[in-house]
Scaffold this motif. Structure first.
Motif, PDB file in Angstrom:
ATOM      1  N   ASN A  38       0.818  -1.215   0.000  1.00 47.20           N
ATOM      2  CA  ASN A  38       0.000   0.000   0.000  1.00 47.20           C
ATOM      3  C   ASN A  38       0.852   1.264   0.000  1.00 47.20           C
ATOM      4  N   MET A  39       1.930   1.223   0.793  1.00 44.96           N
ATOM      5  CA  MET A  39       2.769   2.418   0.900  1.00 44.96           C
ATOM      6  C   MET A  39       3.525   2.657  -0.406  1.00 44.96           C
ATOM      7  N   TRP A  40       3.924   1.579  -1.054  1.00 42.42           N
ATOM      8  CA  TRP A  40       4.593   1.692  -2.357  1.00 42.42           C
ATOM      9  C   TRP A  40       3.644   2.352  -3.365  1.00 42.42           C
ATOM     10  N   ARG A  41       2.407   1.876  -3.361  1.00 40.18           N
ATOM     11  CA  ARG A  41       1.417   2.464  -4.287  1.00 40.18           C
ATOM     12  C   ARG A  41       1.127   3.922  -3.929  1.00 40.18           C
ATOM     13  N   LEU A  42       0.988   4.165  -2.622  1.00 40.88           N
ATOM     14  CA  LEU A  42       0.647   5.531  -2.202  1.00 40.88           C
ATOM     15  C   LEU A  42       1.720   6.512  -2.676  1.00 40.88           C
ATOM     16  N   TYR A  43       2.978   6.106  -2.564  1.00 40.82           N
ATOM     17  CA  TYR A  43       4.058   7.019  -2.935  1.00 40.82           C
ATOM     18  C   TYR A  43       4.237   7.095  -4.452  1.00 40.82           C
ATOM     19  N   GLN A  48       0.385  13.017  -7.051  1.00 38.63           N
ATOM     20  CA  GLN A  48       0.903  13.885  -6.005  1.00 38.63           C
ATOM     21  C   GLN A  48      -0.073  15.004  -5.640  1.00 38.63           C
ATOM     22  N   GLN A  49      -0.760  15.518  -6.644  1.00 37.72           N
ATOM     23  CA  GLN A  49      -1.600  16.696  -6.401  1.00 37.72           C
ATOM     24  C   GLN A  49      -2.988  16.315  -5.857  1.00 37.72           C
ATOM     25  N   ALA A  50      -3.292  15.019  -5.813  1.00 38.00           N
ATOM     26  CA  ALA A  50      -4.637  14.617  -5.394  1.00 38.00           C
ATOM     27  C   ALA A  50      -4.846  14.880  -3.908  1.00 38.00           C
ATOM     28  N   GLY A  51      -5.804  15.721  -3.581  1.00 40.77           N
ATOM     29  CA  GLY A  51      -6.142  15.977  -2.183  1.00 40.77           C
ATOM     30  C   GLY A  51      -6.850  14.767  -1.597  1.00 40.77           C
ATOM     31  N   PRO A  52      -6.994  14.747  -0.247  1.00 44.92           N
ATOM     32  CA  PRO A  52      -7.575  13.567   0.405  1.00 44.92           C
ATOM     33  C   PRO A  52      -8.970  13.191  -0.098  1.00 44.92           C
ATOM     34  N   PRO A  84      -7.884  11.722   4.896  1.00 41.65           N
ATOM     35  CA  PRO A  84      -8.814  12.851   5.019  1.00 41.65           C
ATOM     36  C   PRO A  84      -8.754  13.481   6.411  1.00 41.65           C
ATOM     37  N   GLN A  85      -8.223  12.743   7.371  1.00 43.35           N
ATOM     38  CA  GLN A  85      -8.166  13.262   8.737  1.00 43.35           C
ATOM     39  C   GLN A  85      -6.969  14.178   8.933  1.00 43.35           C
ATOM     40  N   THR A  86      -5.807  13.757   8.430  1.00 40.25           N
ATOM     41  CA  THR A  86      -4.586  14.527   8.679  1.00 40.25           C
ATOM     42  C   THR A  86      -4.106  15.263   7.434  1.00 40.25           C
ATOM     43  N   GLY A  87      -4.569  14.853   6.272  1.00 36.54           N
ATOM     44  CA  GLY A  87      -4.056  15.402   5.027  1.00 36.54           C
ATOM     45  C   GLY A  87      -2.737  14.759   4.628  1.00 36.54           C
ATOM     46  N   ASN A  88      -2.220  13.885   5.498  1.00 39.94           N
ATOM     47  CA  ASN A  88      -0.915  13.271   5.240  1.00 39.94           C
ATOM     48  C   ASN A  88      -1.099  11.792   4.930  1.00 39.94           C
ATOM     49  N   LEU A  89      -0.131  11.008   5.405  1.00 42.68           N
ATOM     50  CA  LEU A  89      -0.166   9.583   5.114  1.00 42.68           C
ATOM     51  C   LEU A  89      -1.313   8.900   5.875  1.00 42.68           C
ATOM     52  N   GLY A  90      -2.145   8.187   5.181  1.00 41.27           N
ATOM     53  CA  GLY A  90      -3.253   7.486   5.811  1.00 41.27           C
ATOM     54  C   GLY A  90      -3.081   5.985   5.677  1.00 41.27           C
ATOM     55  N   ASP A  91      -3.214   5.285   6.791  1.00 37.02           N
ATOM     56  CA  ASP A  91      -3.039   3.836   6.757  1.00 37.02           C
ATOM     57  C   ASP A  91      -3.630   3.279   8.038  1.00 37.02           C
ATOM     58  N   SER A  92      -4.438   2.261   7.921  1.00 33.99           N
ATOM     59  CA  SER A  92      -5.000   1.659   9.117  1.00 33.99           C
ATOM     60  C   SER A  92      -5.170   0.174   8.902  1.00 33.99           C
ATOM     61  N   ASN A  93      -5.075  -0.546  10.006  1.00 36.74           N
ATOM     62  CA  ASN A  93      -4.927  -1.994   9.947  1.00 36.74           C
ATOM     63  C   ASN A  93      -5.952  -2.620  10.879  1.00 36.74           C
ATOM     64  N   VAL A  94      -6.551  -3.717  10.455  1.00 37.77           N
ATOM     65  CA  VAL A  94      -7.615  -4.331  11.269  1.00 37.77           C
ATOM     66  C   VAL A  94      -7.568  -5.854  11.152  1.00 37.77           C
ATOM     67  N   LEU A 551       6.205  11.569   3.205  1.00 39.40           N
ATOM     68  CA  LEU A 551       6.060  12.748   4.067  1.00 39.40           C
ATOM     69  C   LEU A 551       6.944  13.889   3.569  1.00 39.40           C
ATOM     70  N   ALA A 552       8.150  13.535   3.109  1.00 44.14           N
ATOM     71  CA  ALA A 552       9.072  14.559   2.600  1.00 44.14           C
ATOM     72  C   ALA A 552       8.443  15.288   1.418  1.00 44.14           C
ATOM     73  N   ARG A 553       7.762  14.522   0.584  1.00 43.38           N
ATOM     74  CA  ARG A 553       7.118  15.129  -0.586  1.00 43.38           C
ATOM     75  C   ARG A 553       6.022  16.112  -0.166  1.00 43.38           C
ATOM     76  N   LEU A 554       5.417  15.852   0.986  1.00 44.05           N
ATOM     77  CA  LEU A 554       4.406  16.771   1.508  1.00 44.05           C
ATOM     78  C   LEU A 554       5.049  17.924   2.281  1.00 44.05           C
ATOM     79  N   GLY A 555       6.390  17.985   2.255  1.00 46.07           N
ATOM     80  CA  GLY A 555       7.093  19.095   2.900  1.00 46.07           C
ATOM     81  C   GLY A 555       7.381  18.869   4.367  1.00 46.07           C
ATOM     82  N   MET A 556       7.279  17.622   4.806  1.00 46.65           N
ATOM     83  CA  MET A 556       7.486  17.369   6.232  1.00 46.65           C
ATOM     84  C   MET A 556       8.892  16.854   6.490  1.00 46.65           C
ATOM     85  N   GLY A 557       9.314  16.961   7.738  1.00 45.90           N
ATOM     86  CA  GLY A 557      10.649  16.514   8.128  1.00 45.90           C
ATOM     87  C   GLY A 557      10.812  16.665   9.621  1.00 45.90           C
ATOM     88  N   ARG A 558      12.044  16.871  10.046  1.00 50.90           N
ATOM     89  CA  ARG A 558      12.323  16.921  11.490  1.00 50.90           C
ATOM     90  C   ARG A 558      11.441  17.928  12.221  1.00 50.90           C
TER      91      ARG A 558
END
Lengths: 617, 253
Positions: A38-43, A48-52, A84-94, A551-558
């Motif tokens: 999923n993470m491979w596909r997400l990245y 890139q421009q698709a909003g949540p 849609p909650q954070t605008g960032n990486l979304g992933d949940s496991n059940v 996350l880096a692509r979304l401008g995030m980091g330390r």
């Protein structure tokens, strides 16, 4: 490769079409499964421009190589997309039985693209996808929806994943629910499914999962079952599930009582895991193929109304007791059940409510602003009313329905009391009493989340092992900071392993039932191809890195790897963690160094990416 | 003349009772009312075989030609079942004494078939719905994992939070066996049902006859629990001991 289904299903809701493509072998080798896929596909695949809430924000459903086999607890499935909650990486496991059924339907991954014009529910069966009108399901809660679809299809054996009514009402912290009230609760994957106008995804499959060396594989399964049953945590987990943490964390003074203002609960004995097990538990239930069935069915009454339900986990039980200043077991069970039924994430729901109560305590929020509700700590009627209001986005509930950061923004105050990281609200333990977890929450790729690392080794006090593993005796001490960066790196990879094999984290990570070499051996017996422990570990490191690249692509980091000020500056007043604050920077330095990332910006270096064979996108 | 109170107790199960009734199961006749122990149950067919005698046994009679007072054991009319019941008198102080009788059933035990047969019994309150039994059943019989083809199936209800294992009942009077016209179905001494896949034509008559939907067709052949010929893999794998084998003649083993 045996063990894998070898196929990926791509569903386009806009055109109501679907296609099947082979699952790339490099993906199996490089990312193992589930969360990795999923993470491979997400990245690499999600534009890139698709909003949540954009129709191009694909929802990925991923399972791993062990799903469908008898491996104890290989029951899980990952739902991922931009959150849609954070605008960032979304992933949940059940857990439950949805994941294995996806495998039996013949797929490693299901990609849901586009947006349906009218509400639909999908049925994946025998290589086909049906798009069924879902208007009649819209008012139903998550359990009713599952029951209705099972009835329509005429079999209880179909597995159904549902976005609840709150997700369809536009609440962002809503999960995807299956096998009753089991929740892929975090990062708003329910909202993402609902935004695509999908009420539910039903799956029924008849493709067998085969091992290349069935006898040897099954023998390893039997060995692991024995290992689990002999584990010191086995009996406690069977009795209480994760709710054993109520008393355990209370003893450590690390509960999130009254919105992280107090580390303990005076009334712990009324709402502890022991109280639940002894007073109201009827029997255990388990996920698919589980050896430690830790879900508890309870039967009790709240305000004269009879309740039969399942769960909750520690998070829900604490969320609707200590976090909001309440202390009734029945009330907590009733609230958790209500949140689940409506499709809400219990952690975030408890956070936004306890946030309001703290603002009220500080004179920053009046009852008049909150539809006349009395916001005193522990007011059961208020909490119950807020749950309903949030789920409908009605009145003051509308202010809270976008999460705590947005609530503070809309109110124009209280930002300093938002207990969230990267837009995701924090769990039910106080990070000041658990320094490894604190660092984990700060760096977690999906935001303030404990399940990306769960460095439970820091409870062990096994100093020799701490030196052996992480070069610091302190790594085995929950209050210490030293060694926690290296501990965190290791446990992040263990969690990535769990999430990509899609097995139970309780056994794999917390009970440390299996690691790299055993996994490689297991995969060898399953797939019939050689695997090496190092290769498996490297794949897990790759998963963590690709998430960081996203996350880096979304401008995030330390700068974003931080915690709410309370944990960095205010110390806990009482309990076994009194006087503690988190020294985050020292742990972050150690962590980035251990990761081979740039310590200044907290991002992967080119050398690290080359080592992992990852390219930036 | 006082009317006696009676107790009817299952003394022995010689055959293969489908209920199943077990030794020690009982009901009482107090005055004109039937009274059952809490949670107790009693087979209607076994009961009706003894019923006509009860009013007579409640009353004392000194007619030497009346045989009814001297009969104390009855057997259920199901020839495969062999459920033997004993009538006893409940005294005023509550103690139970055998009625003055002499009869002992004399049919040879060895003549009853399936002497060692067992039945798979599930406890839904222990079942967690994990379906490990389905997986190990699929593996044991077919060397692959596909729970839908397992001989045991768990029916879950997430509203009521219940889990009910559904499996072959190893019926004494097996309808599948009777329904097969091709001699493809037989019974192993363990109690398990065996399918001769060479003889099976896949006509489905057995599946249609099975009252418990336990008999299924797999790849065009009948497919059902064979109790793993006496050592069911599902029992071993079940994490909570919800499955067990019960002797048809007595309590569990």
């Amino acid at each position: 490769m045996l063990g894998y289904a070898g196929k990926t299903l791509r569903i386009n809701l806009t055109n109501q079409t679907y296609s099947v493509e082979p699952t790339p072998t490099e993906l199996m080798r490089g990312f193992i499964g589930g969360r990795g896929f999923n993470m491979w596909r997400l990245y690499y695949e999600t534009p890139q421009q698709a909003g949540p809430l954009h129709e191009d924000n694909n929802l990925y459903i991923g399972v791993g190589p062990l799903n469908g086999t008898s491996w104890p607890g290989a029951a899980r499935v990952n739902f991922s997309g931009r959150s849609p909650q954070t605008g960032n990486l979304g992933d949940s496991n059940v857990g439950g039985a949805f994941g294995p059924e996806v495998k039996y339907a013949g797929y490693d991954q299901v990609i849901i693209q586009g947006q349906a014009e009218k509400p639909v529910w999908l049925f994946i069966h025998n290589g086909k996808v049906q798009f069924n009108p879902a208007a009649h399901l819209q008012g139903l809660d998550v359990v009713e929806t599952q029951a209705s679809i099972k009835k329509t299809l005429g079999t209880p054996r179909v597995q159904v994943a549902v976005a609840g009514p709150a997700a369809h009402a536009g609440v962002v912290f809503t999960g995807i629910f299956c096998s009753g009230v089991r929740a892929a609760g975090r990062t708003g994957m329910g909202r993402l499914l609902a935004s695509k106008n999908v009420k539910a995804v039903a799956v029924l499959g008849h493709t067998a999962v085969r091992a290349a060396h069935p006898e040897k594989f099954e023998a390893m399964v039997c060995d692991l079952i024995t290992k689990i049953k002999q584990h010191p945590q086995y009996a406690g987990r069977l009795q209480m599930g994760t709710t054993f943490l109520m008393s355990a964390l209370n003893n450590m003074g690390a509960l999130s009582s009254k919105h992280f203002q107090e580390g303990t609960m005076g009334t712990i004995n009324q709402v502890s895991g022991e109280a639940l097990a002894e007073r109201v538990k009827v029997k255990n239930r388990g996920c698919f193929s589980c050896t430690v069935p830790c879900s508890r069915v309870y039967k009790t009454e709240y305000k004269g109304r009879k309740m039969v339900g399942e769960g909750p986990e520690f998070e829900g039980l604490m969320g609707f007791s200590g976090r909001v200043g309440a202390s009734s077991l029945e009330f907590s069970l009733s609230s958790c059940n209500r949140c689940n039924r409506l499709g809400l994430d219990v952690i975030t729901t408890a956070e936004v409510i306890s946030f309001c109560m703290e603002l009220h305590q500080r004179g920053m929020l009046t009852s008049a602003e909150a539809d006349g509700l009395d916001l005193s700590w522990g007011n059961e009627a208020t909490i119950a009313a807020l749950i309903e209001k949030i789920a409908k986005r009605e009145g003051f509930g509308d202010v809270l329905a976008d999460g705590v950061d947005e609530a503070a923004r809309k109110l124009g105050r209280g930002r300093e009391y938002c207990m969230s990281v990267k837009g995701l609200e924090l769990f039910m333990a106080d990070p000041r009493g658990l320094k490894g977890y604190a660092a984990g929450l700060a760096v977690a790729s999906r935001g303030g989340d404990h399940l990306r690392s769960e460095p439970s080794f820091e409870f062990s006090n096994d100093h020799e092992e701490g030196i052996r593993r992480y070069g610091a005796a302190e790594s085995a001490n929950r209050l210490a900071h030293k060694g926690k960066g290296r501990l965190l790196k290791d446990f992040e990879e263990r969690c990535a392993l769990s999430d990509s094999l899609n097995v139970c984290k309780n056994t794999l990570v917390n009970m440390e039932i299996m690691l790299w070499d055993e996994t490689a051996q297991l995969l060898e017996m399953l797939t019939g191809e050689p695997w090496h422990g190092d290769e498996v570990r490297l794949a897990c490191e790759r998963i963590v890195n690709v998430e960081r690249l996203y996350l880096a692509r979304l401008g995030m980091g330390r700068k974003d790897d931080t915690l709410p000020d309370r944990f960095l500056k205010e110390s806990l007043p009482t309990g076994e963690s009194a006087g503690q604050v988190v020294d985050l920077d020292s742990m972050l330095d150690e962590y980035y160094t251990a990761r081979g990332w740039d310590v200044a910006n907290g991002l992967p270096t080119q050398a690290k990416l080359d080592e992992l064979g990852l390219r930036k996108c | 003349m006082a009317i006696k109170n009676l107790r009817v107790t299952v003394e022995e199960v010689r055959g293969f009772c489908d209920m199943p009734m077990r030794p020690g199961d009982y009901f009482e006749l107090r005055s004109g009312a039937l009274v059952f122990p809490q949670g107790g149950r009693f087979c209607m067919w076994a009961m009706q075989s003894v019923m006509p005698f009860l009013p007579a046994r409640q009353r004392a009679t000194d007619d030497p030609n009346d045989w009814v007072p001297r009969v104390e054991r009855f057997i259920c009319p199901d020839p495969d079942g062999g459920v033997v019941m004993k009538i006893e008198v409940i005294d005023d102080d509550g103690s139970v004494t055998a009625a003055p009788g002499t009869s002992a059933l004399s049919s040879a035990k060895a003549a009853v078939p399936l002497a060692n047969a067992k039945r798979l019994v599930a406890d839904p309150l222990k079942c967690t719905g994990c379906r490990a039994c389905e997986l190990v059943c699929s593996y044991t019989h077919f060397k692959e994992y596909l729970p839908h083809q397992a001989h045991i199936q768990i029916v879950t209800d997430d509203e009521a939070c219940t889990d009910t294992p559904m499996t072959c009942h190893q019926c004494g009077h097996a309808k599948c066996l009777a329904a097969c016209q091709f001699g493809a179905i037989s019974r192993h001494e363990s109690g398990g049902i065996l399918i001769d896949t060479q003889a099976c034509t896949g006509c489905g008559a057995c599946a249609a006859a099975c009252p418990f939907t336990a008999m299924k067709l797999r790849n065009g052949k009948a497919s059902v629990c064979d109790l793993c010929l006496g050592k069911p893999a599902c029992i071993e794998r079940c994490p909570t001991g919800a499955l067990s084998l019960r002797s048809l003649k007595g309590k569990g083993e």
